[in-house]
Design an enzyme around this catalytic site. Structure first.
Site, PDB file in Angstrom:
ATOM      1  N   LYS A   1       0.802  -1.238   0.000  1.00  0.00           N
ATOM      2  CA  LYS A   1       0.000   0.000   0.000  1.00  0.00           C
ATOM      3  C   LYS A   1       0.835   1.289   0.000  1.00  0.00           C
ATOM      4  CE  LYS A   1      -3.414  -1.077  -0.577  1.00  0.00           C
ATOM      5  NZ  LYS A   1      -3.709  -1.731  -1.894  1.00  0.00           N
TER       6      LYS A   1
ATOM      7  N   TRP B   1       1.315   1.946  -8.678  1.00  0.00           N
ATOM      8  CA  TRP B   1       1.610   3.203  -9.363  1.00  0.00           C
ATOM      9  C   TRP B   1       3.010   3.138  -9.993  1.00  0.00           C
ATOM     10  CZ3 TRP B   1       1.544   8.569  -6.388  1.00  0.00           C
ATOM     11  CH2 TRP B   1       1.510   9.608  -7.314  1.00  0.00           C
TER      12      TRP B   1
ATOM     13  N   HIS C   1       7.004  -7.701  -2.177  1.00  0.00           N
ATOM     14  CA  HIS C   1       6.858  -7.123  -0.838  1.00  0.00           C
ATOM     15  C   HIS C   1       7.809  -7.822   0.134  1.00  0.00           C
ATOM     16  CE1 HIS C   1       3.528  -4.768  -2.146  1.00  0.00           C
ATOM     17  NE2 HIS C   1       2.676  -5.756  -2.252  1.00  0.00           N
TER      18      HIS C   1
ATOM     19  N   SER D   1      -4.607   3.019   4.216  1.00  0.00           N
ATOM     20  CA  SER D   1      -4.758   2.285   2.956  1.00  0.00           C
ATOM     21  C   SER D   1      -4.726   0.770   3.222  1.00  0.00           C
ATOM     22  CB  SER D   1      -3.626   2.693   2.003  1.00  0.00           C
ATOM     23  OG  SER D   1      -3.803   2.103   0.756  1.00  0.00           O
TER      24      SER D   1
HETATM   25  P1  A3P Z   1      -5.196   4.586  -1.132  1.00  0.00           P
HETATM   26  O1  A3P Z   1      -5.759   3.336  -0.541  1.00  0.00           O
HETATM   27  O2  A3P Z   1      -4.745   5.563  -0.089  1.00  0.00           O
HETATM   28  O3  A3P Z   1      -6.087   5.234  -2.137  1.00  0.00           O
HETATM   29  P2  A3P Z   1      -0.180  -0.416  -3.593  1.00  0.00           P
HETATM   30  O4  A3P Z   1      -0.194  -0.368  -5.066  1.00  0.00           O
HETATM   31  O5  A3P Z   1       1.190  -0.431  -2.999  1.00  0.00           O
HETATM   32  O6  A3P Z   1      -1.059  -1.483  -3.069  1.00  0.00           O
HETATM   33  O7  A3P Z   1      -0.765   0.982  -3.079  1.00  0.00           O
HETATM   34  C1  A3P Z   1      -2.107   1.311  -3.285  1.00  0.00           C
HETATM   35  C2  A3P Z   1      -2.300   2.771  -2.931  1.00  0.00           C
HETATM   36  O8  A3P Z   1      -1.700   3.577  -3.972  1.00  0.00           O
HETATM   37  C3  A3P Z   1      -3.777   3.155  -2.883  1.00  0.00           C
HETATM   38  O9  A3P Z   1      -3.856   4.185  -1.920  1.00  0.00           O
HETATM   39  C4  A3P Z   1      -3.991   3.675  -4.301  1.00  0.00           C
HETATM   40  O10 A3P Z   1      -5.108   4.502  -4.443  1.00  0.00           O
HETATM   41  C5  A3P Z   1      -2.693   4.446  -4.501  1.00  0.00           C
HETATM   42  N1  A3P Z   1      -2.415   4.723  -5.921  1.00  0.00           N
HETATM   43  C6  A3P Z   1      -2.366   3.850  -6.935  1.00  0.00           C
HETATM   44  N2  A3P Z   1      -2.151   4.487  -8.101  1.00  0.00           N
HETATM   45  C7  A3P Z   1      -2.056   5.787  -7.801  1.00  0.00           C
HETATM   46  C8  A3P Z   1      -1.855   6.971  -8.586  1.00  0.00           C
HETATM   47  N3  A3P Z   1      -1.718   6.929  -9.902  1.00  0.00           N
HETATM   48  N4  A3P Z   1      -1.822   8.168  -7.944  1.00  0.00           N
HETATM   49  C9  A3P Z   1      -1.966   8.231  -6.600  1.00  0.00           C
HETATM   50  N5  A3P Z   1      -2.180   7.160  -5.805  1.00  0.00           N
HETATM   51  C10 A3P Z   1      -2.216   5.950  -6.401  1.00  0.00           C
END
Ligand code: A3P
Length: 315
Positions: free
Chosen positions: A48, A53, A128, A158
């Protein structure tokens, strides 16, 4: 490492089974001896922190900004999960389900010509795993590692929502009050945020093959972080390609991109909480009580002391 396979008492029986199916000690031993190529890239993170991203960014970059081509393939096919136990029957069942969906036209089609077009210049994985469990060749500089991290208060929120929707974590009905102490103590899947982040941080200080990124920096100036990644992997993107990559990786574009937002991935019940949930800095303020915030601040100062690493907690 034990936190990859053992989850706290508060979790139900299924939670002992699922992580074991996804990642077994055998799988981790098996990947220990993978010989990477210097062009290979591993994206590492505590869950998270922005893994999806950065995966989409790196994938778009190594496809030379050909965002149309990468839309033809789901992200986990372009950026596989390194420690995922691919031998288990359910993974095969899932692959079968995917191809059946594709054949029936329910899944976005991967046209053969699109697939041919999308030739990345590097192989990319995400993980991870704690630093100590990375394959030896990765630790010794046999490939590049991009670590992404996020301030632990937003990370906790998150992760809390992720527990509600991840089938392999039992789709928890845990409340935030119950979740907070588990997160703060690290008695949770993947263990303590502090240990995970600080070990990679320390490692990145003395190893040039590791790039350490922060979610908050990406939110502030994505273009700068794209340059940062390109410099790190020695890759030139022309201006048009860079613009396409940045547009392709904004939160709104990714939210609507089924190939990036993990829609259709059975492990996640997105009816309970979306994978692309909010994507902001500072959402923790909607969850942490004043007391929780104070306790966490104390823990943070104690754990981070002397590390020279700090995060922004406000947008
Ligand atoms: P939130 O739950 O706070 O919205 P991971 O990919 O490590 O599991 O992380 C997921 C988190 O990254 C989520 O956060 C998701 O919304 C956020 N995320 C994914 N793509 C994103 C983007 N393009 N811009 C901003 N946040 C992003």
């Amino acid at each position: 490492a034990k936190y990859l396979f053992r989850l706290p008492q508060a979790y139900n029986f299924a939670d002992y089974i699922w992580p074991g199916l996804l990642m077994s000690p055998q799988r981790i031993l098996a990947i220990r001896d993978i010989e990477f190529q210097p062009s290979d890239i591993i994206i590492a993170s505590y869950p998270k922190s922005g893994t999806t991203w950065v995966s989409e960014l790196v994938s778009a970059i190594v496809h030379n900004g050909d965002t149309e081509a990468i839309k033809a393939k789901r992200q986990h096919e372009r950026v596989p999960w390194l420690e995922l136990n691919t031998d288990y029957a359910w993974v095969k069942l899932y692959d079968f389900w995917q191809s059946a969906q594709k054949a029936l036209g329910y899944s976005p089609t991967v046209k053969e010509e699109d697939e041919k077009k999308s030739k990345p210049v590097a192989r990319v994985w995400f993980t991870h795993l704690p630093l100590e469990l990375l394959p030896k060749s990765a630790l010794e500089g046999g490939c590049r590692i991009i670590y992404v991290s996020r301030n632990p208060k937003d990370n906790a929120v998150s992760f809390f929502h992720f527990h509600q929707m991840a089938r392999f974590l039992g789709q928890q009905t845990t409340t935030w009050e119950e979740f907070f102490p588990l997160y703060a103590s690290g008695d949770i899947y993947c263990g303590s945020w502090f240990e995970h982040v600080l070990s990679y941080w320390t490692f990145s200080r003395v190893n040039k093959h590791v790039l350490f990124l922060k979610y908050e920096d990406m939110k502030k100036d994505l273009s700068r972080e794209v340059s940062n990644i390109c410099d790190f992997i020695d890759f030139d993107l022309d201006n048009e390609a860079r613009k396409r990559v940045i547009h392709h990786c904004t939160f709104d574009t990714m939210k609507n991109n089924r190939m990036a937002n993990r829609e259709g991935v059975w492990l996640f019940n997105q009816a309970r909480s979306k994978f692309m949930r909010k994507g902001v800095v500072g959402d923790w303020k909607n969850y942490f009580t004043v007391g929780q915030s104070e306790i966490f601040d104390q823990l943070y100062s104690y754990k981070m002391k002397g590390s020279n690493l700090d995060y922004e907690f406000d947008p």
